[in-house]
Design an enzyme around this catalytic site. Structure first.
Site, PDB file in Angstrom:
ATOM      1  N   HIS A 371       0.900  -1.059   0.070  1.00 53.99           N
ATOM      2  CA  HIS A 371      -0.068  -0.025   0.055  1.00 53.99           C
ATOM      3  C   HIS A 371       0.937   1.272  -0.013  1.00 53.99           C
ATOM      4  O   HIS A 371       1.881   1.262   0.644  1.00 53.99           O
ATOM      5  CB  HIS A 371      -0.985   0.214   1.327  1.00 53.99           C
ATOM      6  CG  HIS A 371      -2.128  -0.720   1.051  1.00 53.99           C
ATOM      7  ND1 HIS A 371      -3.272  -0.309   0.863  1.00 53.99           N
ATOM      8  CD2 HIS A 371      -2.187  -2.230   0.900  1.00 53.99           C
ATOM      9  CE1 HIS A 371      -4.244  -1.207   0.750  1.00 53.99           C
ATOM     10  NE2 HIS A 371      -3.859  -2.399   0.776  1.00 53.99           N
ATOM     11  N   ALA A 390      -8.354   7.219  -6.689  1.00 50.42           N
ATOM     12  CA  ALA A 390      -9.646   7.543  -6.588  1.00 50.42           C
ATOM     13  C   ALA A 390     -10.051   7.622  -5.235  1.00 50.42           C
ATOM     14  O   ALA A 390     -10.571   8.392  -4.671  1.00 50.42           O
ATOM     15  CB  ALA A 390     -10.772   6.545  -7.315  1.00 50.42           C
TER      16      ALA A 390
END
Length: 475
Positions: A371, A390
């Site tokens: 991540h 997003a």
């Protein structure tokens, strides 16, 4: 592929609004099964007499012999019970669906004419009233085709509804394959119709009932008196009607047999129930074909992704990025026992999480390390995955002031130095201020606590991503 074909989810917690005509709160539907003359009997070429659904307690087949008592019980249904039910429904002006066994209809032309005069729907109840559980698919298919031909010859039209009753595991798919039925009723799995997919076709299922059914007069621990039958029908109706008032409208099926409910002491219970249901506003009395046509118009089948039916390569290509840069999670999930219940966001999420949770700690840690930092260098360089881009934008992390960016950089550095993996949070659940508060607070956690929390957040991020990927699935 290890796949489980049964659908244990259905509509889930939020069933659709059926939008019954006139804003009805419940659809009530009566079936009169016409089986008399189609039951097991050596006169019909069967090896033994009938033993199912009669007044004879503990009846058993008589191989090679006629069973006079059994035959005359069935004859009562044709000679007397049918007419009693016909007059009852005509007097109440309530529409009816008949499940007609094709050979039984052929032996009762006067009753067929009466059904047609009364406007009953005559659906097919198969060729013969026999057990199909051990019947080879090719033989059952042949019987289905014979039933349709005979039904058309006797009634003048082909049946648009199908119910075998004593069916096999192949029956619904065979009826779907046949392609000419507006609905199939061989299921007891719901209080609303739904679409079944097989042989490249979508087949409407309008489920039937074995509980609100007079057959329980002929089974152990069933109804012993008309009052019991009426009470059960009334309570079923009242529950479904109340759910309709609460915005969760359903349908109620009532199953009847000429030789059972057609007896005087039972017909009165049916009459009392009709009066009870008719005394409420917003009740739609309908034939099953009317319900089917309404559903075809109002809730037509929708093409949707079915992850449980996807091959491994397509599955991994589609869902391999749900857990950040970790396609192995999707690979492991695909190998699980997936089924229709996994074709929703929550269902597929559970399968992916199972694969993630059962992986060794070092593999789970690699998912955390995959991540990106929040508002970090990758974001500034526009090198995030589309999903991460997003997500961070949803919390305004793509439009930070210089001071806010410096704060995130400071926190990212401190967190990485303490825990050895990035700070992970499902940003779609928070605004910018809440994210910063969580960042500050979690820096005080132990590494063990933070590993657990980070994994929980990874799973939460995955759920948000799946909800975006499966918009047509149940949530």
């Amino acid at each position: 592929m290890n796949r489980y074909p049964r659908d244990m989810l259905g509509y889930g917690e939020c069933p659709p609004d059926p939008q019954w005509p006139g804003g009805a709160r419940i659809a009530v539907q009566f079936v009169v099964n016409y089986e008399e003359g189609g039951e097991n009997c050596i006169l019909h070429g069967d090896p033994a007499s009938e033993a199912f659904l009669s007044e004879i307690v503990g009846a058993a087949p008589w191989p090679g012999q006629r069973h006079w008592n059994m035959e005359t019980i069935y004859e009562y249904g044709a000679r007397a019970g049918f007419w009693r039910l016909l007059h009852l429904f005509e007097g109440a002006e309530v529409p009816v669906t008949c499940y007609g066994v094709a050979t039984a209809l052929a032996r009762s032309p006067v009753q067929v004419a009466a059904m047609q005069r009364a406007g009953w729907e005559i659906a097919s109840h198969g060729l013969k009233w026999i057990e199909y559980k051990d019947c080879p698919p090719e033989e059952e298919r042949a019987h289905m085709r014979q039933a349709i031909r005979l039904h058309r010859a006797v009634t003048g039209t082909r049946p648009l509804g199908w119910y075998t009753g004593r069916c096999s595991v192949n029956t619904v798919d065979l009826a779907t394959e046949e392609g000419g039925f507006l609905y199939v009723a061989d299921s007891y799995a719901d209080d609303l119709p739904w679409w079944h997919h097989a042989h490249g076709r979508d087949q409407l299922i309008v489920p039937y009932t074995l509980d609100a059914n007079d057959m329980r007069f002929a089974t152990p621990q069933g109804f012993n008196a008309g009052d019991q039958f009426f009470a059960y029908l009334r309570d079923s109706f009242d529950t479904l009607y109340r759910e309709g008032l609460e915005g969760r409208a359903k349908m109620m099926s009532v199953g009847l047999h000429c030789r059972l409910a057609g007896r005087p002491g039972r017909a009165e219970a049916v009459k009392r129930f009709i009066k009870h249901a008719a005394g409420h506003e917003g009740v739609w009395f309908a034939r099953r074909i009317d319900i089917a046509r309404h559903w075809h118009r109002t809730h037509p089948p929708e093409a949707r992704l079915r992850p449980s039916e996807m091959g491994r390569a397509d599955f991994v290509k589609r869902f391999g990025g749900v857990f950040e840069h970790s396609p192995w999670v999707a690979e492991e999930a695909h190998a699980l026992e997936l089924g229709p219940a996994h074709d929703s966001a929550e269902g597929l999420h559970n399968a992916l999480c199972r694969a993630f949770r059962t992986a060794p700690p070092e593999k789970r840690l690699q998912v955390l390390k995959a991540h990106p930092d929040l508002a970090g260098k990758l974001a500034a360089a526009r090198r995030l995955t589309p999903e991460s881009t997003a997500e961070q934008a949803s919390a305004g992390l793509d439009a930070l002031t210089d001071e806010e960016r410096a704060t995130f950089q400071r926190l990212n550095t401190a967190y990485q130095e303490k825990f050895g993996f990035p700070f992970i949070i499902a940003v779609r659940d928070h605004d910018k201020a809440a994210i910063l508060r969580a960042f500050e607070a979690r820096l005080a956690s132990s590494r063990e606590e933070e590993l657990s929390e980070a994994e929980r957040q990874v799973e939460r991020i995955a759920l948000h991503r799946l909800r975006a990927m499966l918009p047509g699935a149940l949530r």
